[in-house]
Design a protein around this motif. Structure first.
Motif, short mmCIF file in Angstrom:
data_model
loop_
_atom_site.label_atom_id
_atom_site.label_comp_id
_atom_site.label_asym_id
_atom_site.label_seq_id
_atom_site.Cartn_x
_atom_site.Cartn_y
_atom_site.Cartn_z
N LEU A 284 0.26 7.90 0.30
CA LEU A 284 1.05 6.83 0.52
C LEU A 284 1.63 6.58 1.87
N SER A 285 1.99 7.65 2.66
CA SER A 285 2.29 7.62 4.08
C SER A 285 1.16 6.97 4.97
N ARG A 286 0.03 7.42 4.58
CA ARG A 286 -1.25 7.10 5.51
C ARG A 286 -1.44 5.43 4.90
N LEU A 287 -0.96 5.15 4.09
CA LEU A 287 -1.50 3.93 3.52
C LEU A 287 -0.34 2.70 3.87
N LYS A 288 0.81 3.25 4.39
CA LYS A 288 2.01 2.38 4.75
C LYS A 288 1.49 1.16 5.74
N GLY A 289 1.95 -0.10 5.31
CA GLY A 289 1.39 -1.17 6.06
C GLY A 289 -0.13 -1.45 5.83
N VAL A 290 -0.80 -0.96 5.38
CA VAL A 290 -2.24 -1.40 5.50
C VAL A 290 -2.38 -2.34 4.22
N LYS A 296 -8.17 0.63 3.36
CA LYS A 296 -7.55 1.25 2.30
C LYS A 296 -8.52 2.23 1.75
N ARG A 297 -9.71 1.92 1.34
CA ARG A 297 -10.90 2.69 0.86
C ARG A 297 -11.16 3.90 1.85
N LYS A 298 -11.45 3.26 3.02
CA LYS A 298 -11.38 4.65 4.05
C LYS A 298 -10.53 5.58 4.27
N ILE A 299 -9.20 5.34 4.28
CA ILE A 299 -8.02 5.97 4.44
C ILE A 299 -8.16 7.11 3.22
N ILE A 300 -8.08 6.44 1.98
CA ILE A 300 -8.19 7.31 0.91
C ILE A 300 -9.58 8.10 0.93
N LEU A 395 -5.94 3.17 -8.11
CA LEU A 395 -5.07 1.96 -8.21
C LEU A 395 -4.73 1.32 -6.80
N GLY A 396 -5.16 2.23 -5.85
CA GLY A 396 -4.96 1.60 -4.45
C GLY A 396 -5.97 0.45 -4.33
N ILE A 397 -7.14 0.38 -4.82
CA ILE A 397 -7.47 -1.07 -4.61
C ILE A 397 -7.45 -2.00 -5.81
N ARG A 398 -6.53 -1.63 -6.81
CA ARG A 398 -6.12 -2.63 -7.96
C ARG A 398 -4.83 -2.96 -7.49
N ILE A 399 -4.12 -2.62 -6.32
CA ILE A 399 -2.93 -3.35 -5.84
C ILE A 399 -3.43 -3.87 -4.66
N LEU A 400 -3.09 -5.44 -4.64
CA LEU A 400 -3.63 -5.96 -3.68
C LEU A 400 -2.38 -6.31 -2.67
N GLY A 401 -2.89 -5.84 -1.42
CA GLY A 401 -1.80 -5.81 -0.21
C GLY A 401 -1.39 -4.38 -0.05
N GLU A 402 -0.36 -4.17 0.56
CA GLU A 402 0.23 -2.77 0.79
C GLU A 402 0.47 -1.91 -0.47
N VAL A 403 0.06 -0.68 -0.38
CA VAL A 403 0.20 -0.03 -1.63
C VAL A 403 1.68 0.84 -1.55
N THR A 404 2.46 0.81 -2.44
CA THR A 404 3.93 1.56 -2.40
C THR A 404 3.96 2.39 -3.54
N GLU A 405 4.74 3.34 -3.68
CA GLU A 405 5.31 4.18 -4.76
C GLU A 405 5.49 3.13 -5.98
N GLU A 406 6.38 2.29 -5.68
CA GLU A 406 7.04 1.40 -6.53
C GLU A 406 5.81 0.46 -7.26
N LYS A 407 5.27 0.20 -6.51
CA LYS A 407 3.89 -0.70 -7.03
C LYS A 407 2.88 0.24 -7.75
N VAL A 408 2.64 1.23 -7.49
CA VAL A 408 1.79 2.15 -8.27
C VAL A 408 2.22 2.44 -9.71
N ALA A 409 3.75 2.63 -9.61
CA ALA A 409 4.34 2.84 -11.13
C ALA A 409 4.60 1.45 -11.87
N LEU A 410 4.49 0.42 -11.38
CA LEU A 410 4.67 -0.62 -12.12
C LEU A 410 3.29 -1.00 -12.56
#
Length: 512
Positions: A284-290, A296-300, A395-410
């Motif tokens: 999640l720290s690497r995905l901050k702001g992406v 996102k796919r490449k980072i993960i 879920l990193g690519i089922r969350i459109l836009g930036e991925v955060t811990e809160e969005k993942v939980a939701l």
């Protein structure tokens, strides 16, 4: 793995190539797909019981149209030509192929002659699926016409002396009423197959093959929790026991409770050496702001490899890497077909710097439905064997836009509700993939007599046989209503639920 009996599906570029192979295997006969460029010598030495020519989009008279050595008809191996494959057989053997004034496409009634090899136990008149512009106008010498339709004078033909058969229709698709029976007649009537391709015997042979390859050396497996890697891991464990170690990288973007479920099955039920790496914070720290999907796919993807490598090095000397490569991966990467459909990361051999001496790929010959059968045979729980397809980035690519811990939980909560209700309705195996998406759209709503400005969840469900094309699933309205109500009432910060009614193409199954 050596096969006592096997069929060759010779690929001339038809869209149903893999489907033909699957239908053959459903008749308990092993088959493999090879390019039409495969040499006559290689075909002869492989010891095939029969050959199937696939369909294709070309005309036999085109300059660049796929063809094969006419000497293939002199090998003494039974051959079945389908659609383009039928026309090619007629053309190469001296028949006449012409362009039709009326193109046959879709459901077509045909009638066949009695007492023919291909049409035993098939009603004299039935419906088939046609898809062709050219047609066979005159059969080659020695052939007889065995079926006709209104616009097709040669819907099927045969030459019994050389065991050659051809059908203009597509027996492999479900729209052909007795298509499976036609294929079975070819396999058991013409090719004299016994039908030894069953999953129980596959497991026995695979275990013996893995033991012969690995011996007493060590194997490591990158476990994702998906069907393919899970079945591959249990199969290898059955063969070599504690010489297998699985590394399960939990990147923090899995479905609700999925990491714990995987750990429970592999540690408790199968007693497999399992290393679970909870790397959610790191990813999640690497995905901050992406926000860009491919980034996102490449980072993960790169992060997964780095974490896996770090853990694998701690194991000391490990000689083999286990992968859950399956047959469509091989075919689509260009190994079986003439053209590359899409490259797969787990096909093509080992990178030079990876440090392993070999790959263990026990599922390399199997289609997805066969992998599930092996999983059941091995005693893997249904919830894992029939797990929904899930992308590597999760879920990193089922969350459109930036991925955060809160969005993942939701999204985990919304997705869990959707999957639970689909299963409760008994639709979990008829809908091939279904999931929730956090769209990144916020909209105005009214909840508790007050104005809200909250998230929109999109639900997606598709039906498909091969995931190359897909139809949106017709989920009953009352079920959608129940899912929507539960998500809005149980998941904080959601005030709108929509259902995606787009097929593939033009859309893809995933949103990113």
């Amino acid at each position: 793995m050596l096969r006592k009996e096997k069929i060759l599906v010779l690929d001339f570029g038809g869209q149903y190539c893999q489907l033909i192979a699957r239908r053959v295997r459903e008749c308990n006969v092993y088959c493999e797909i090879k390019s039409y460029k495969t040499s006559l010598k290689a075909i002869q030495e492989a010891g095939y019981c029969g050959i199937i020519f696939t369909g294709g989009a070309n005309s036999v008279y085109g300059e660049d149209s796929p063809s094969c050595d006419p000497q293939i008809f002199e090998l003494g191996i039974p051959i079945l030509g389908i659609c383009y494959g039928a026309q090619l057989m007629a053309y190469l053997l001296g028949g006449k192929v012409c362009k039709s004034e009326v193109r046959e496409y879709g459901h077509t009634e045909f009638a066949h002659e009695k007492d023919t090899v291909l049409f035993r136990d098939v009603p004299e008149k039935s419906v088939c699926w046609m898809s062709h512009t050219d047609y066979i106008a005159a059969v080659p010498k020695g052939f007889s016409v065995t079926a006709k339709s209104v616009h097709c004078p040669v819907a099927a033909m045969e030459q019994l002396e050389k065991n050659l058969y051809a059908v203009q229709m597509h027996p492999e698709v479900q729209h052909t009423e007795y298509g499976q029976q036609i294929l079975k007649n070819f396999l058991y009537g013409a090719c004299k197959c016994n039908g030894d391709w069953v999953m129980s015997s596959f497991v026995e042979e695979a275990v013996a093959s893995i033991r012969a390859q690995v011996g007493d050396k060590k194997v490591v497996c990158g476990l994702s929790g998906g069907v393919d890697s899970s079945v591959a891991a249990v199969l290898v464990h059955k063969a070599i026991g504690k010489n297998l170690t699985c590394i399960f990288v939990d990147h923090g973007m899995m479905r609700k409770n999925e990491g714990d479920e995987v750990e429970q099955v592999f540690r408790k039920q199968f007693d497999i050496n399992l290393i679970r790496v909870n790397a959610g914070e790191k990813f999640l720290s690497r995905l901050k702001g992406v926000t860009e999907p491919e980034k996102k796919r490449k980072i993960i993807g790169e992060g997964f490899i780095r974490v896996f490598e770090e853990e694998a090095k701690k194991l000391g000397k490990v000689e083999f890497l286990c992968q859950g490569t399956i047959y469509p991966d091989v075919v689509e990467s260009g190994t079986g077909n003439a053209a590359v459909i899409k490259s797969h990361h787990n096909v093509g051999g080992l990178p030079k710097d990876i440090g392993f001496e070999g790959l263990v790929e026990p599922l390399r010959d199997l289609f997805k439905d066969e992998v599930r059968k092996v999983g059941t045979e091995l005693g893997i729980p249904d919830f894992l064997v029939w797990r929904q397809p899930f992308p590597g980035p999760g879920l990193g690519i089922r969350i459109l836009g930036e991925v955060t811990e809160e969005k993942v939980a939701l999204l985990q909560e919304a997705d869990a509700i959707f999957r639970e209700e689909i299963a409760n309705a008994g639709l979990d195996r008829s809908i091939n993939q279904y999931f929730a998406v956090l769209t990144g759209i916020r909209s105005v709503g009214v909840m508790g007599d007050g104005r809200t400005y909250s998230n929109t969840i999109a639900l997606r469900g598709v039906t498909t046989s091969d995931f190359m094309t897909a139809e949106w699933a017709r989920v009953p309205y009352d079920l959608l209503e129940k899912v929507s109500s539960r998500i809005i009432n149980e998941v904080p910060n959601v005030n709108r639920v929509v259902y995606d009614i787009t097929s593939k193409p033009p859309a893809t199954i995933e949103w990113e």
